[in-house]
Write a protein that holds these residues in place. Structure first.
Motif, PDB file in Angstrom:
ATOM      1  N   THR A 111      78.356  52.670  96.590  1.00  0.00           N
ATOM      2  CA  THR A 111      77.240  53.547  96.271  1.00  0.00           C
ATOM      3  C   THR A 111      76.430  53.802  97.535  1.00  0.00           C
ATOM      4  O   THR A 111      76.010  52.852  98.212  1.00  0.00           O
ATOM      5  CB  THR A 111      76.324  52.927  95.194  1.00  0.00           C
ATOM      6  OG1 THR A 111      77.069  52.765  93.982  1.00  0.00           O
ATOM      7  CG2 THR A 111      75.124  53.829  94.918  1.00  0.00           C
ATOM      8  N   ASP A 128      73.973  58.863  95.311  1.00  0.00           N
ATOM      9  CA  ASP A 128      72.791  58.896  94.445  1.00  0.00           C
ATOM     10  C   ASP A 128      71.558  59.130  95.300  1.00  0.00           C
ATOM     11  O   ASP A 128      71.217  58.309  96.162  1.00  0.00           O
ATOM     12  CB  ASP A 128      72.674  57.570  93.685  1.00  0.00           C
ATOM     13  CG  ASP A 128      71.542  57.582  92.659  1.00  0.00           C
ATOM     14  OD1 ASP A 128      70.823  58.601  92.558  1.00  0.00           O
ATOM     15  OD2 ASP A 128      71.377  56.568  91.965  1.00  0.00           O
ATOM     16  N   ASN A 129      70.918  60.285  95.084  1.00  0.00           N
ATOM     17  CA  ASN A 129      69.724  60.651  95.851  1.00  0.00           C
ATOM     18  C   ASN A 129      70.020  60.706  97.346  1.00  0.00           C
ATOM     19  O   ASN A 129      69.299  60.149  98.171  1.00  0.00           O
ATOM     20  CB  ASN A 129      68.572  59.681  95.576  1.00  0.00           C
ATOM     21  CG  ASN A 129      67.245  60.223  96.081  1.00  0.00           C
ATOM     22  OD1 ASN A 129      66.988  61.425  96.031  1.00  0.00           O
ATOM     23  ND2 ASN A 129      66.387  59.332  96.573  1.00  0.00           N
ATOM     24  N   LYS A 146      72.947  55.421  98.483  1.00  0.00           N
ATOM     25  CA  LYS A 146      71.751  55.724  97.704  1.00  0.00           C
ATOM     26  C   LYS A 146      70.532  55.874  98.611  1.00  0.00           C
ATOM     27  O   LYS A 146      70.360  55.129  99.573  1.00  0.00           O
ATOM     28  CB  LYS A 146      71.514  54.599  96.680  1.00  0.00           C
ATOM     29  CG  LYS A 146      70.408  54.874  95.673  1.00  0.00           C
ATOM     30  CD  LYS A 146      70.382  53.783  94.612  1.00  0.00           C
ATOM     31  CE  LYS A 146      69.334  54.074  93.542  1.00  0.00           C
ATOM     32  NZ  LYS A 146      69.335  53.034  92.481  1.00  0.00           N
ATOM     33  N   ASN A 147      69.686  56.876  98.238  1.00  0.00           N
ATOM     34  CA  ASN A 147      68.407  57.073  98.918  1.00  0.00           C
ATOM     35  C   ASN A 147      68.592  57.290 100.424  1.00  0.00           C
ATOM     36  O   ASN A 147      67.978  56.618 101.251  1.00  0.00           O
ATOM     37  CB  ASN A 147      67.468  55.884  98.666  1.00  0.00           C
ATOM     38  CG  ASN A 147      67.192  55.664  97.196  1.00  0.00           C
ATOM     39  OD1 ASN A 147      67.209  56.601  96.401  1.00  0.00           O
ATOM     40  ND2 ASN A 147      66.957  54.421  96.824  1.00  0.00           N
TER      41      ASN A 147
END
Length: 214
Positions: free
Chosen positions: A18, A50-51, A20-21
């Protein structure tokens, strides 16, 4: 600035990842067509973005596509804002949700289910089935609650070109099923499901050496 490179962040031959951010930038496209990517994913499975947000303008046509992927499986893009989604050499099962894709569009070939939902796309075509890999999608495409902004005078939801005269080393397919539920086109005028996939195939007598399976 400088020499092109394959990816500022590169995910290769791995699974259950993942990202993310993150904030990443797309780079200026120089003459010669050599790609410089902020993000590249190859030979990987169960990958989620994700984001992941592009720090510069996703509608700037002078910027190279921010990402590319090759041979990935079960790929999820959610809550992202990027100038392009691209699977050069095929993806098996992909979902884009709650995201915005900019001027370089959604480019893909591959297999399985491709799901685009609760998202916005800024491109003259909603999907581009890459002609340089046979414009093949052996599976289903689902569109749910999508806003589409484009400026083309003759837009198509799916752009696909294959003149059936080149052996890509595999059989090429058009999607078996396309389901659209909640689709908002922000332009007045005609809209077409497909481009002319094979502009040479005007008559039934056309001899397709390597036919696309409809």
């Amino acid at each position: 600035i400088g020499s092109p490179y394959a990816g500022f962040i590169t995910v290769v031959e791995t699974a259950y990842v993942t990202l993310k951010n993150l904030t990443l930038d797309a780079y200026k496209a120089f003459s010669g067509g050599t790609g410089t990517y902020a993000l590249q994913l190859n030979y990987s499975a169960d990958v989620t973005l994700d984001n992941v947000i592009q720090g510069n303008d996703i509608l700037d046509e002078e910027r190279w596509g921010i990402m590319n992927t090759n041979f990935c499986k079960d790929f999820v893009v959610k809550n992202c804002r990027l100038n392009r989604y691209d699977s050069h050499m095929g993806v098996t099962n992909c979902t884009i949700e709650n995201s915005t894709i900019g001027t370089n569009g959604v480019n893909l070939i591959g297999h399985g289910d491709f799901i685009l939902k609760n998202s916005t796309v800024y491109n003259d075509c909603l999907f581009i089935l890459r002609a340089d890999y046979g414009a093949t999608w052996d599976g289903d495409i689902y569109v749910e609650n999508v806003d589409w902004y484009h400026s083309s005078s003759c837009p198509s939801i799916i752009y696909a070109r294959n003149d059936s005269q080149h052996d890509f080393g595999y059989t090429c397919y058009l999607p078996q099923r396309i389901e659209i539920d909640g689709f908002y086109v922000h332009r007045i005028g005609n809209n077409y499901l497909f481009t002319a996939v094979n502009p040479k195939h005007i008559f039934d007598s056309y001899d397709a050496e390597y036919p696309v399976i409809p």
